[in-house]
Design a protein around this motif. Structure first.
Motif, PDB file in Angstrom:
ATOM      1  N   ARG A  55       2.157   1.648   3.457  1.00 15.72           N
ATOM      2  CA  ARG A  55       2.865   1.995   4.695  1.00 15.72           C
ATOM      3  C   ARG A  55       2.295   1.241   5.886  1.00 15.72           C
ATOM      4  NH1 ARG A  55       1.449   5.391   8.471  1.00 15.72           N
ATOM      5  NH2 ARG A  55      -0.082   6.457   7.151  1.00 15.72           N
ATOM      6  N   LEU A  56       0.963   1.169   5.994  1.00 13.58           N
ATOM      7  CA  LEU A  56       0.330   0.480   7.116  1.00 13.58           C
ATOM      8  C   LEU A  56       0.592  -1.017   7.059  1.00 13.58           C
ATOM      9  CD1 LEU A  56      -3.063   2.417   7.195  1.00 13.58           C
ATOM     10  CD2 LEU A  56      -1.233   2.531   8.896  1.00 13.58           C
ATOM     11  N   LEU A  57       0.586  -1.585   5.866  1.00 12.46           N
ATOM     12  CA  LEU A  57       0.883  -3.012   5.733  1.00 12.46           C
ATOM     13  C   LEU A  57       2.318  -3.316   6.157  1.00 12.46           C
ATOM     14  CD1 LEU A  57      -0.965  -3.810   2.387  1.00 12.46           C
ATOM     15  CD2 LEU A  57      -1.419  -4.886   4.601  1.00 12.46           C
ATOM     16  N   GLN A  58       3.236  -2.444   5.810  1.00  8.83           N
ATOM     17  CA  GLN A  58       4.631  -2.628   6.226  1.00  8.83           C
ATOM     18  C   GLN A  58       4.768  -2.537   7.739  1.00  8.83           C
ATOM     19  OE1 GLN A  58       6.817   0.274   3.940  1.00  8.83           O
ATOM     20  NE2 GLN A  58       6.361  -0.733   1.980  1.00  8.83           N
ATOM     21  N   GLU A  59       4.037  -1.594   8.346  1.00  6.85           N
ATOM     22  CA  GLU A  59       4.078  -1.473   9.807  1.00  6.85           C
ATOM     23  C   GLU A  59       3.495  -2.711  10.482  1.00  6.85           C
ATOM     24  OE1 GLU A  59       2.034   2.112  10.719  1.00  6.85           O
ATOM     25  OE2 GLU A  59       3.665   3.433  10.043  1.00  6.85           O
ATOM     26  N   LEU A  60       2.402  -3.232   9.923  1.00  6.49           N
ATOM     27  CA  LEU A  60       1.797  -4.446  10.475  1.00  6.49           C
ATOM     28  C   LEU A  60       2.733  -5.635  10.305  1.00  6.49           C
ATOM     29  CD1 LEU A  60      -1.886  -3.982   9.243  1.00  6.49           C
ATOM     30  CD2 LEU A  60      -1.128  -4.069  11.636  1.00  6.49           C
ATOM     31  N   ALA A  61       3.477  -5.656   9.199  1.00  5.69           N
ATOM     32  CA  ALA A  61       4.443  -6.730   8.977  1.00  5.69           C
ATOM     33  C   ALA A  61       5.587  -6.651   9.979  1.00  5.69           C
ATOM     34  CB  ALA A  61       4.976  -6.662   7.547  1.00  5.69           C
ATOM     35  N   GLN A  62       6.030  -5.430  10.272  1.00  3.71           N
ATOM     36  CA  GLN A  62       7.107  -5.242  11.255  1.00  3.71           C
ATOM     37  C   GLN A  62       6.665  -5.677  12.651  1.00  3.71           C
ATOM     38  OE1 GLN A  62       8.158  -1.114  10.901  1.00  3.71           O
ATOM     39  NE2 GLN A  62       9.092  -1.354   8.873  1.00  3.71           N
ATOM     40  N   GLY A 115      -4.908 -14.197   1.255  1.00  4.43           N
ATOM     41  CA  GLY A 115      -4.212 -12.931   1.103  1.00  4.43           C
ATOM     42  C   GLY A 115      -4.827 -12.000   0.071  1.00  4.43           C
ATOM     43  N   LEU A 116      -4.455 -10.737   0.165  1.00  3.60           N
ATOM     44  CA  LEU A 116      -4.879  -9.708  -0.775  1.00  3.60           C
ATOM     45  C   LEU A 116      -3.675  -8.845  -1.130  1.00  3.60           C
ATOM     46  CD1 LEU A 116      -8.221  -8.401   0.810  1.00  3.60           C
ATOM     47  CD2 LEU A 116      -8.014  -9.755  -1.287  1.00  3.60           C
ATOM     48  N   SER A 117      -3.688  -8.285  -2.319  1.00  7.22           N
ATOM     49  CA  SER A 117      -2.627  -7.361  -2.704  1.00  7.22           C
ATOM     50  C   SER A 117      -2.857  -6.024  -2.011  1.00  7.22           C
ATOM     51  CB  SER A 117      -2.632  -7.161  -4.218  1.00  7.22           C
ATOM     52  OG  SER A 117      -3.813  -6.478  -4.621  1.00  7.22           O
ATOM     53  N   ALA A 118      -1.821  -5.230  -1.929  1.00 13.49           N
ATOM     54  CA  ALA A 118      -1.959  -3.903  -1.334  1.00 13.49           C
ATOM     55  C   ALA A 118      -2.971  -3.076  -2.121  1.00 13.49           C
ATOM     56  CB  ALA A 118      -0.602  -3.201  -1.307  1.00 13.49           C
ATOM     57  N   ARG A 119      -2.984  -3.255  -3.442  1.00 14.00           N
ATOM     58  CA  ARG A 119      -3.938  -2.526  -4.275  1.00 14.00           C
ATOM     59  C   ARG A 119      -5.373  -2.918  -3.941  1.00 14.00           C
ATOM     60  NH1 ARG A 119      -3.350   2.011  -6.656  1.00 14.00           N
ATOM     61  NH2 ARG A 119      -1.365   1.329  -7.541  1.00 14.00           N
ATOM     62  N   ALA A 120      -5.615  -4.222  -3.748  1.00 12.29           N
ATOM     63  CA  ALA A 120      -6.967  -4.683  -3.416  1.00 12.29           C
ATOM     64  C   ALA A 120      -7.408  -4.160  -2.053  1.00 12.29           C
ATOM     65  CB  ALA A 120      -7.013  -6.214  -3.437  1.00 12.29           C
ATOM     66  N   VAL A 121      -6.492  -4.165  -1.096  1.00 13.29           N
ATOM     67  CA  VAL A 121      -6.800  -3.621   0.235  1.00 13.29           C
ATOM     68  C   VAL A 121      -7.151  -2.145   0.125  1.00 13.29           C
ATOM     69  CG1 VAL A 121      -5.880  -3.109   2.521  1.00 13.29           C
ATOM     70  CG2 VAL A 121      -5.390  -5.317   1.452  1.00 13.29           C
ATOM     71  N   SER A 122      -6.346  -1.421  -0.627  1.00 15.41           N
ATOM     72  CA  SER A 122      -6.568   0.008  -0.810  1.00 15.41           C
ATOM     73  C   SER A 122      -7.937   0.294  -1.426  1.00 15.41           C
ATOM     74  CB  SER A 122      -5.476   0.591  -1.712  1.00 15.41           C
ATOM     75  OG  SER A 122      -5.760   1.921  -2.056  1.00 15.41           O
ATOM     76  N   GLU A 123      -8.296  -0.489  -2.448  1.00 15.10           N
ATOM     77  CA  GLU A 123      -9.567  -0.259  -3.141  1.00 15.10           C
ATOM     78  C   GLU A 123     -10.770  -0.644  -2.286  1.00 15.10           C
ATOM     79  OE1 GLU A 123      -9.115  -2.472  -6.720  1.00 15.10           O
ATOM     80  OE2 GLU A 123      -7.830  -0.956  -7.689  1.00 15.10           O
ATOM     81  N   GLN A 124     -10.665  -1.770  -1.585  1.00 16.62           N
ATOM     82  CA  GLN A 124     -11.804  -2.219  -0.794  1.00 16.62           C
ATOM     83  C   GLN A 124     -12.061  -1.332   0.421  1.00 16.62           C
ATOM     84  OE1 GLN A 124     -12.514  -6.404  -0.100  1.00 16.62           O
ATOM     85  NE2 GLN A 124     -11.070  -6.995  -1.706  1.00 16.62           N
ATOM     86  N   LEU A 125     -10.998  -0.809   1.009  1.00 16.35           N
ATOM     87  CA  LEU A 125     -11.162   0.037   2.197  1.00 16.35           C
ATOM     88  C   LEU A 125     -11.156   1.527   1.869  1.00 16.35           C
ATOM     89  CD1 LEU A 125      -8.872  -1.865   4.749  1.00 16.35           C
ATOM     90  CD2 LEU A 125     -11.356  -2.000   4.489  1.00 16.35           C
ATOM     91  N   ARG A 126     -10.924   1.837   0.589  1.00 16.64           N
ATOM     92  CA  ARG A 126     -10.887   3.240   0.160  1.00 16.64           C
ATOM     93  C   ARG A 126      -9.852   4.042   0.938  1.00 16.64           C
ATOM     94  NH1 ARG A 126     -17.399   4.491  -0.631  1.00 16.64           N
ATOM     95  NH2 ARG A 126     -17.779   2.803  -2.128  1.00 16.64           N
ATOM     96  N   ILE A 127      -8.679   3.437   1.075  1.00 16.79           N
ATOM     97  CA  ILE A 127      -7.533   4.100   1.703  1.00 16.79           C
ATOM     98  C   ILE A 127      -6.524   4.389   0.601  1.00 16.79           C
ATOM     99  CG2 ILE A 127      -5.654   3.847   3.377  1.00 16.79           C
ATOM    100  CD1 ILE A 127      -7.374   1.834   4.888  1.00 16.79           C
ATOM    101  N   PRO A 128      -5.926   5.568   0.584  1.00 19.09           N
ATOM    102  CA  PRO A 128      -4.918   5.854  -0.447  1.00 19.09           C
ATOM    103  C   PRO A 128      -3.866   4.754  -0.513  1.00 19.09           C
ATOM    104  CG  PRO A 128      -5.441   7.837   0.773  1.00 19.09           C
ATOM    105  CD  PRO A 128      -6.144   6.715   1.476  1.00 19.09           C
ATOM    106  N   PHE A 129      -3.434   4.442  -1.743  1.00 21.39           N
ATOM    107  CA  PHE A 129      -2.527   3.319  -1.942  1.00 21.39           C
ATOM    108  C   PHE A 129      -1.227   3.476  -1.151  1.00 21.39           C
ATOM    109  CE2 PHE A 129       0.822   1.183  -4.495  1.00 21.39           C
ATOM    110  CZ  PHE A 129       0.397  -0.122  -4.287  1.00 21.39           C
ATOM    111  N   ALA A 130      -0.657   4.664  -1.158  1.00 20.63           N
ATOM    112  CA  ALA A 130       0.606   4.884  -0.435  1.00 20.63           C
ATOM    113  C   ALA A 130       0.427   4.638   1.057  1.00 20.63           C
ATOM    114  CB  ALA A 130       1.106   6.310  -0.678  1.00 20.63           C
ATOM    115  N   ALA A 131      -0.692   5.101   1.613  1.00 26.17           N
ATOM    116  CA  ALA A 131      -0.961   4.899   3.038  1.00 26.17           C
ATOM    117  C   ALA A 131      -1.190   3.415   3.327  1.00 26.17           C
ATOM    118  CB  ALA A 131      -2.183   5.708   3.459  1.00 26.17           C
TER     119      ALA A 131
END
Length: 258
Positions: A39-46, A20-36
Motif C-alpha cells: 500500500r505504501l509503495l503504491q502511494e509513493l508511486a502515485q 530496485g527491490l521487490s515489495a517482499r524484500a522491502v517488507s522483510e528488510q524493514l519488518r513492515i507487514p507485506f500488505a502495508a
C-alpha cells in the motif's frame, strides 16, 4: 511506526538500491507487514517518488527525489559557494575530498570532489550518514566534544561496533585515545579502518563567531599514497580549506541553523 515514518524508511532503503527491490524484500528488510508495504509503495508511486522496474516486480526511486535534493543543495549555496572550494582541494591533492554537515546528533555527507582522474581511485559507495567512530570525519567531530558529550552521542547512535564486515570492531578506550591524538594534531587520521586499502584525514569546520563545529571536511585515498610526509603536507591544505568553508558558511543556509 506510523505510515509517514514507514514511507520515509522505504524511501531511505530504496536510495541504497538503485536497481530496485521487490515489495517482499522491502517488507522483510524493514519488518513492515507485506500488505502495508504494498500500500505504501503504491502511494509513493502515485506521488511520483517511486516507480516499477522494467520487470514490474521491483520498485525503484524516481529522479524526483534526487532533483529535490539537488535543488536544495543549490539553494543552500553548496553549488556556488562550497563546491569550488572542494574542487580546489581535490585538484591540489589528487584525492577524494568530502564535506559533511552536522545536523542535530548526526553527521551527513553533502558534497564531494574527486581529484584523481586515472590510476588508483577511491570513491566509496556510502550511506548518507557518517559512521562516527570509524571514519576520519566522524572522529574529527567527536574530538570537538567533551568525553561526556561524545559518549552520549555514541550511545544514541548505538555505534560502538563496526561499519562493515572487513572493518575491525571499535574499543571505546582506543577510540578516545585516537581522539586525543586528533586534538593534538588538529586533524583526525584513520588508516585501513573504514575500508581496507584506504586512509583519510579530516578536520572540523567551526563557526567563525563561536568556534562550535558545524561540519567536517576530509581527504581520502589509497593507503599507499598516504605517506607520513604526504599526509603532513595535505593537513596544512585541509586546514586552509576548513577555514574557507567556515567563512563561506556565513552566506549559506546549509549551515544557518548549526
Amino acid at each position: 511506526m506510523s505510515s509517514r515514518l514507514r514511507s520515509i524508511a522505504i524511501v531511505e532503503l530504496l536510495a541504497k538500491h538503485p536497481h530496485g527491490l521487490s515489495a517482499r524484500a522491502v517488507s522483510e528488510q524493514l519488518r513492515i507487514p507485506f500488505a502495508a508495504t504494498e500500500r505504501l509503495l503504491q502511494e509513493l508511486a502515485q506521488s511520483d517518488y517511486v516507480r516499477h522496474g522494467a520487470d514490474r516486480q521491483t520498485y525503484r526511486l524516481r529522479l524526483k527525489l534526487a532533483a529535490l535534493g539537488l535543488a536544495y543543495l543549490g539553494a543552500s549555496g553548496v553549488t556556488d559557494l562550497v563546491q569550488p572550494i572542494l574542487d580546489d582541494l581535490a585538484k591540489r591533492t589528487g584525492e577524494l575530498v568530502r564535506l559533511a554537515v552536522i545536523e542535530g546528533d548526526r553527521l551527513t555527507w553533502v558534497a564531494k570532489a574527486q581529484g584523481s582522474r586515472s590510476g588508483l581511485m577511491y570513491d566509496p559507495d556510502v550511506s548518507a550518514e557518517v559512521h562516527l567512530p570509524s571514519t576520519a570525519n566522524g572522529q574529527a567531530w567527536l574530538a570537538c566534544l567533551s568525553r561526556r558529550d561524545a559518549e552520549a552521542l555514541l550511545d544514541r547512535h548505538d555505534i560502538g561496533g563496526k561499519p562493515a564486515d572487513e572493518a575491525p570492531a571499535f574499543n571505546r578506550e582506543q577510540l578516545f585515545q585516537q581522539l586525543e591524538g586528533c586534538r593534538q594534531r588538529g586533524y583526525a587520521f584513520v588508516s585501513e579502518i573504514y575500508q581496507t586499502g584506504t586512509s583519510a584525514l579530516a578536520t572540523a569546520i567551526r563557526k567563525p563567531d563561536t568556534g562550535s563545529p558545524i561540519g567536517t571536511v576530509s581527504i581520502a585515498g589509497p593507503t599507499l599514497r598516504m605517506t607520513e610526509a604526504r599526509v603532513s603536507e595535505m593537513a596544512s591544505w585541509l586546514a586552509m580549506t576548513a577555514a574557507e568553508l567556515a567563512a563561506a558558511s556565513a552566506s549559506s543556509p546549509l549551515f544557518a541553523a548549526r
